[in-house]
Motif scaffolding. Sequence first.
Motif, PDB file in Angstrom:
ATOM      1  N   GLN A 145      13.770   3.026 -10.785  1.00  0.00           N
ATOM      2  CA  GLN A 145      13.850   1.292 -10.541  1.00  0.00           C
ATOM      3  C   GLN A 145      12.671   1.079  -9.376  1.00  0.00           C
ATOM      4  OE1 GLN A 145      15.430  -1.469 -11.334  1.00  0.00           O
ATOM      5  NE2 GLN A 145      15.669  -0.414 -13.284  1.00  0.00           N
ATOM      6  N   GLY A 146      12.157   2.231  -8.817  1.00  0.00           N
ATOM      7  CA  GLY A 146      11.007   2.011  -7.849  1.00  0.00           C
ATOM      8  C   GLY A 146      10.019   0.893  -8.203  1.00  0.00           C
ATOM      9  N   MET A 147       9.343   1.211  -9.214  1.00  0.00           N
ATOM     10  CA  MET A 147       8.307   0.124  -9.475  1.00  0.00           C
ATOM     11  C   MET A 147       8.794  -1.118 -10.116  1.00  0.00           C
ATOM     12  SD  MET A 147       5.077  -0.536 -10.496  1.00  0.00           S
ATOM     13  CE  MET A 147       4.325   1.184 -10.762  1.00  0.00           C
ATOM     14  N   ASP A 187       0.658  -1.041   0.059  1.00  0.00           N
ATOM     15  CA  ASP A 187      -0.076  -0.046  -0.191  1.00  0.00           C
ATOM     16  C   ASP A 187       0.900   1.277   0.071  1.00  0.00           C
ATOM     17  OD1 ASP A 187       0.802  -0.814   2.446  1.00  0.00           O
ATOM     18  OD2 ASP A 187      -0.947  -0.215   3.553  1.00  0.00           O
ATOM     19  N   GLY A 188       1.838   1.220  -0.554  1.00  0.00           N
ATOM     20  CA  GLY A 188       2.728   2.403  -0.918  1.00  0.00           C
ATOM     21  C   GLY A 188       3.822   2.912   0.257  1.00  0.00           C
ATOM     22  N   ALA A 189       4.413   4.077  -0.149  1.00  0.00           N
ATOM     23  CA  ALA A 189       5.290   4.709   0.608  1.00  0.00           C
ATOM     24  C   ALA A 189       4.824   4.798   1.989  1.00  0.00           C
ATOM     25  CB  ALA A 189       6.040   5.927  -0.007  1.00  0.00           C
ATOM     26  N   SER A 235       2.523   3.443   3.773  1.00  0.00           N
ATOM     27  CA  SER A 235       2.006   1.938   4.195  1.00  0.00           C
ATOM     28  C   SER A 235       1.041   2.182   5.614  1.00  0.00           C
ATOM     29  CB  SER A 235       2.798   0.921   3.905  1.00  0.00           C
ATOM     30  OG  SER A 235       2.362  -0.171   4.477  1.00  0.00           O
ATOM     31  N   ALA A 236      -0.160   1.815   5.780  1.00  0.00           N
ATOM     32  CA  ALA A 236      -0.960   1.647   6.543  1.00  0.00           C
ATOM     33  C   ALA A 236      -0.443   0.219   7.424  1.00  0.00           C
ATOM     34  CB  ALA A 236      -2.383   1.622   6.455  1.00  0.00           C
ATOM     35  N   VAL A 237      -0.117  -0.548   6.452  1.00  0.00           N
ATOM     36  CA  VAL A 237       0.434  -1.949   6.946  1.00  0.00           C
ATOM     37  C   VAL A 237       1.625  -1.825   7.851  1.00  0.00           C
ATOM     38  CG1 VAL A 237       0.723  -4.482   6.461  1.00  0.00           C
ATOM     39  CG2 VAL A 237      -0.950  -3.127   5.276  1.00  0.00           C
ATOM     40  N   GLY A 249      11.947  18.906  -4.264  1.00  0.00           N
ATOM     41  CA  GLY A 249      10.632  18.397  -4.588  1.00  0.00           C
ATOM     42  C   GLY A 249      10.483  18.191  -5.825  1.00  0.00           C
ATOM     43  N   TYR A 250       9.507  17.655  -6.543  1.00  0.00           N
ATOM     44  CA  TYR A 250       9.284  17.510  -8.111  1.00  0.00           C
ATOM     45  C   TYR A 250       8.122  18.081  -8.460  1.00  0.00           C
ATOM     46  CZ  TYR A 250       6.405  13.346  -7.547  1.00  0.00           C
ATOM     47  OH  TYR A 250       5.158  12.566  -7.458  1.00  0.00           O
ATOM     48  N   MET A 251       8.094  18.513  -9.784  1.00  0.00           N
ATOM     49  CA  MET A 251       6.874  19.045 -10.384  1.00  0.00           C
ATOM     50  C   MET A 251       6.727  18.480 -11.712  1.00  0.00           C
ATOM     51  SD  MET A 251       5.786  22.972 -11.042  1.00  0.00           S
ATOM     52  CE  MET A 251       5.437  23.400  -9.199  1.00  0.00           C
ATOM     53  N   LEU A 256       5.489  -7.105   3.570  1.00  0.00           N
ATOM     54  CA  LEU A 256       5.440  -5.996   2.901  1.00  0.00           C
ATOM     55  C   LEU A 256       6.188  -6.199   1.605  1.00  0.00           C
ATOM     56  CD1 LEU A 256       6.931  -3.626   5.712  1.00  0.00           C
ATOM     57  CD2 LEU A 256       4.490  -3.910   4.991  1.00  0.00           C
ATOM     58  N   MET A 257       5.935  -5.459   0.415  1.00  0.00           N
ATOM     59  CA  MET A 257       6.456  -5.296  -0.717  1.00  0.00           C
ATOM     60  C   MET A 257       6.011  -3.749  -1.445  1.00  0.00           C
ATOM     61  SD  MET A 257       5.244  -8.896  -2.815  1.00  0.00           S
ATOM     62  CE  MET A 257       5.317 -10.432  -1.966  1.00  0.00           C
ATOM     63  N   GLY A 258       6.946  -3.872  -2.335  1.00  0.00           N
ATOM     64  CA  GLY A 258       6.846  -2.536  -3.353  1.00  0.00           C
ATOM     65  C   GLY A 258       7.261  -1.270  -2.318  1.00  0.00           C
ATOM     66  N   ASP A 259       6.863  -0.413  -2.625  1.00  0.00           N
ATOM     67  CA  ASP A 259       7.289   0.885  -1.941  1.00  0.00           C
ATOM     68  C   ASP A 259       6.885   0.646  -0.472  1.00  0.00           C
ATOM     69  OD1 ASP A 259       7.753   2.145  -4.273  1.00  0.00           O
ATOM     70  OD2 ASP A 259       6.668   3.813  -3.976  1.00  0.00           O
TER      71      ASP A 259
HETATM   72  C1  LIG Z   1       8.314  11.377  -9.765  1.00  0.00           C
HETATM   73  C2  LIG Z   1       8.351   9.727  -9.875  1.00  0.00           C
HETATM   74  C3  LIG Z   1       9.072   8.985 -10.800  1.00  0.00           C
HETATM   75  C4  LIG Z   1       8.976   7.767 -10.823  1.00  0.00           C
HETATM   76  N1  LIG Z   1       9.520   7.039 -11.875  1.00  0.00           N
HETATM   77  C5  LIG Z   1       9.406   5.840 -11.839  1.00  0.00           C
HETATM   78  C6  LIG Z   1      10.378   5.023 -13.251  1.00  0.00           C
HETATM   79  O1  LIG Z   1      10.513   5.805 -14.069  1.00  0.00           O
HETATM   80  N2  LIG Z   1      10.638   3.765 -12.938  1.00  0.00           N
HETATM   81  C7  LIG Z   1       9.694   3.031 -11.969  1.00  0.00           C
HETATM   82  O2  LIG Z   1      10.126   1.807 -12.093  1.00  0.00           O
HETATM   83  N3  LIG Z   1       9.605   3.826 -10.657  1.00  0.00           N
HETATM   84  C8  LIG Z   1       9.382   4.925 -11.089  1.00  0.00           C
HETATM   85  N4  LIG Z   1       8.772   5.894  -9.806  1.00  0.00           N
HETATM   86  C9  LIG Z   1       8.302   4.856  -8.573  1.00  0.00           C
HETATM   87  C10 LIG Z   1       7.196   4.184  -8.897  1.00  0.00           C
HETATM   88  O3  LIG Z   1       6.107   5.185  -9.142  1.00  0.00           O
HETATM   89  C11 LIG Z   1       6.771   3.358  -7.371  1.00  0.00           C
HETATM   90  O4  LIG Z   1       7.869   2.819  -7.055  1.00  0.00           O
HETATM   91  C12 LIG Z   1       5.520   2.324  -7.704  1.00  0.00           C
HETATM   92  O5  LIG Z   1       4.347   3.151  -8.050  1.00  0.00           O
HETATM   93  C13 LIG Z   1       5.302   1.837  -6.419  1.00  0.00           C
HETATM   94  O6  LIG Z   1       4.102   0.761  -6.387  1.00  0.00           O
HETATM   95  P1  LIG Z   1       3.413   0.338  -5.209  1.00  0.00           P
HETATM   96  O7  LIG Z   1       2.138  -0.566  -5.932  1.00  0.00           O
HETATM   97  O8  LIG Z   1       4.353  -0.221  -4.364  1.00  0.00           O
HETATM   98  O9  LIG Z   1       2.754   1.450  -4.592  1.00  0.00           O
HETATM   99  P2  LIG Z   1       1.651   2.870  -4.981  1.00  0.00           P
HETATM  100  O10 LIG Z   1       1.896   2.792  -6.665  1.00  0.00           O
HETATM  101  O11 LIG Z   1       1.902   3.940  -4.306  1.00  0.00           O
HETATM  102  O12 LIG Z   1       0.350   2.097  -4.693  1.00  0.00           O
HETATM  103  C14 LIG Z   1      -0.099   1.896  -3.384  1.00  0.00           C
HETATM  104  C15 LIG Z   1      -1.643   1.551  -3.546  1.00  0.00           C
HETATM  105  O13 LIG Z   1      -2.021   1.314  -2.250  1.00  0.00           O
HETATM  106  C16 LIG Z   1      -3.320   2.169  -2.016  1.00  0.00           C
HETATM  107  N5  LIG Z   1      -3.335   2.380  -0.610  1.00  0.00           N
HETATM  108  C17 LIG Z   1      -2.553   3.038  -0.062  1.00  0.00           C
HETATM  109  N6  LIG Z   1      -3.031   3.134   1.398  1.00  0.00           N
HETATM  110  C18 LIG Z   1      -4.225   2.567   1.477  1.00  0.00           C
HETATM  111  C19 LIG Z   1      -5.004   2.159   2.436  1.00  0.00           C
HETATM  112  N7  LIG Z   1      -4.857   2.531   3.787  1.00  0.00           N
HETATM  113  N8  LIG Z   1      -6.318   1.277   2.198  1.00  0.00           N
HETATM  114  C20 LIG Z   1      -6.431   0.899   0.944  1.00  0.00           C
HETATM  115  N9  LIG Z   1      -5.466   1.364  -0.039  1.00  0.00           N
HETATM  116  C21 LIG Z   1      -4.417   1.904   0.189  1.00  0.00           C
HETATM  117  C22 LIG Z   1      -3.037   3.566  -2.864  1.00  0.00           C
HETATM  118  O14 LIG Z   1      -4.385   4.111  -3.082  1.00  0.00           O
HETATM  119  C23 LIG Z   1      -2.526   2.766  -4.094  1.00  0.00           C
HETATM  120  O15 LIG Z   1      -3.389   2.249  -5.216  1.00  0.00           O
HETATM  121  C24 LIG Z   1       8.423   7.034  -9.738  1.00  0.00           C
HETATM  122  C25 LIG Z   1       8.293   7.537  -8.824  1.00  0.00           C
HETATM  123  C26 LIG Z   1       7.821   9.171  -8.629  1.00  0.00           C
HETATM  124  C27 LIG Z   1       7.389   9.735  -7.279  1.00  0.00           C
END
Ligand SMILES: Cc1cc2nc3c(=O)[nH]c(=O)nc-3n(C[C@H](O)[C@H](O)[C@H](O)COP(=O)(O)OP(=O)(O)OC[C@H]3O[C@@H](n4cnc5c(N)ncnc54)[C@H](O)[C@@H]3O)c2cc1C
Length: 331
Positions: free
Chosen positions: A179-181, A31-33, A35-37, A57-59, A165-168
């Motif tokens: 490489q984040g994704m 659930d991303g960077a 993460s609630a978990v 920051g980024y824009m 835990l996996m991903g961000d």
């Molecule tokens: C500017 C920028 C550029 C990037 N460029 C690249 C690139 O070129 N190549 C690359 O590989 N990576 C890139 N990344 C990184 C990439 O975007 C992330 O690593 C990737 O999106 C992480 O995937 P994830 O599924 O782990 O998390 P996320 O994409 O953050 O998905 C998490 C999901 O969990 C859900 N969620 C969160 N909290 C809860 C909750 N409490 N209950 C229910 N659902 C919840 C969210 O809504 C979301 O859908 C970039 C990131 C940024 C910021």
Amino acid sequence: MKTDPQLASLLLERLDGSKAQVQADLIVGCDGAFSAVRKQFLRRTRFNYSQTYIPHGYMELTMPPDNGEFAMKPNYLHIWPRNTFMMIALPNLNKTFTCTLFMPFEDFEKITTGDKVIEFFQNYFPDAIPLIGDDTLKRDYFRLPAQAMVSVKCSPYHIDDKCVLMGDAAHAVVPFYGQGMNAGFEDCIVFDEILDQFNEDFCAVLPEFSRVRVPDDHAIADLAMYNYVEMRAHVNSKWFLFRKHVDNLLHLIMPKTIIPLYTMVTFSRTRYHKAVERWHWQEKVINRGLVLGAAVAACGGVYLLVKNPPNISKLVIRTEEIWSMLSALPE
Ligand SMILES: Cc1cc2nc3c(=O)[nH]c(=O)nc-3n(C[C@H](O)[C@H](O)[C@H](O)COP(=O)(O)OP(=O)(O)OC[C@H]3O[C@@H](n4cnc5c(N)ncnc54)[C@H](O)[C@@H]3O)c2cc1C
């Protein structure tokens, strides 16, 4: 949403506000960077956690197509390095480019009007103005505030045989290695391989996943931080560019022995931490080779001079001629 990772139970809140208690065999916290978990992991002992916000920051700004075609060459990562800040542009399938401006927050905050946006771009990215367009630039700059970037490291990634835990959620990295994704997808591949290896026994699979994956994800987090400096500053250095050419040339001659770091990280399944180890070894060998090469060339030059000494008397006469020419010049 609330989780109890030890019991693999989740309290989910639906969009309509209704709640549901769910009992799972395994919770995969992806659930991303923020993460609630992962927050539930923080309550436990022996869970290591650190997060770092970088000062930039980024824009994101959109560069539209030019007469239905990409406005710049599409098969490149375009970088405008300006030492303390930079802009990059990546192509999209719809022939637009997403231009991402990375800059310290205080610099973003200094630009408060449309005219200041144009003035800033005229100073630092003049070639991008006609490609993005004055009006689009002025509008898009104020569409959203600059976003923060965080790097998260933690370990282990699991609790017992109930939660992982996996991903961000496990390893948010700054986006400078692209490489984040990819690291998140690789988590899935590695998890799948370990599932096969241990016959889907979560008691063995989850600790093994943490053991294998933590060093790699920490390595890519560090590499992404390193690239944060490389992309905006090092690429301006002649020595850096020379070294890149040397690396590429050596890779061409010895493709299995010398592999550029970016190639290992981006185009192979070499484990991130192994790629870093190999990169350090290659750097040491190549730098020593260059020093040795320079020393041999210098010794060779001295040897040739000693073997075929230039005619000193001719040199002296030439020097005297130059000296008298210089003295004859009007003051
Ligand atoms: C500017 C920028 C550029 C990037 N460029 C690249 C690139 O070129 N190549 C690359 O590989 N990576 C890139 N990344 C990184 C990439 O975007 C992330 O690593 C990737 O999106 C992480 O995937 P994830 O599924 O782990 O998390 P996320 O994409 O953050 O998905 C998490 C999901 O969990 C859900 N969620 C969160 N909290 C809860 C909750 N409490 N209950 C229910 N659902 C919840 C969210 O809504 C979301 O859908 C970039 C990131 C940024 C910021």
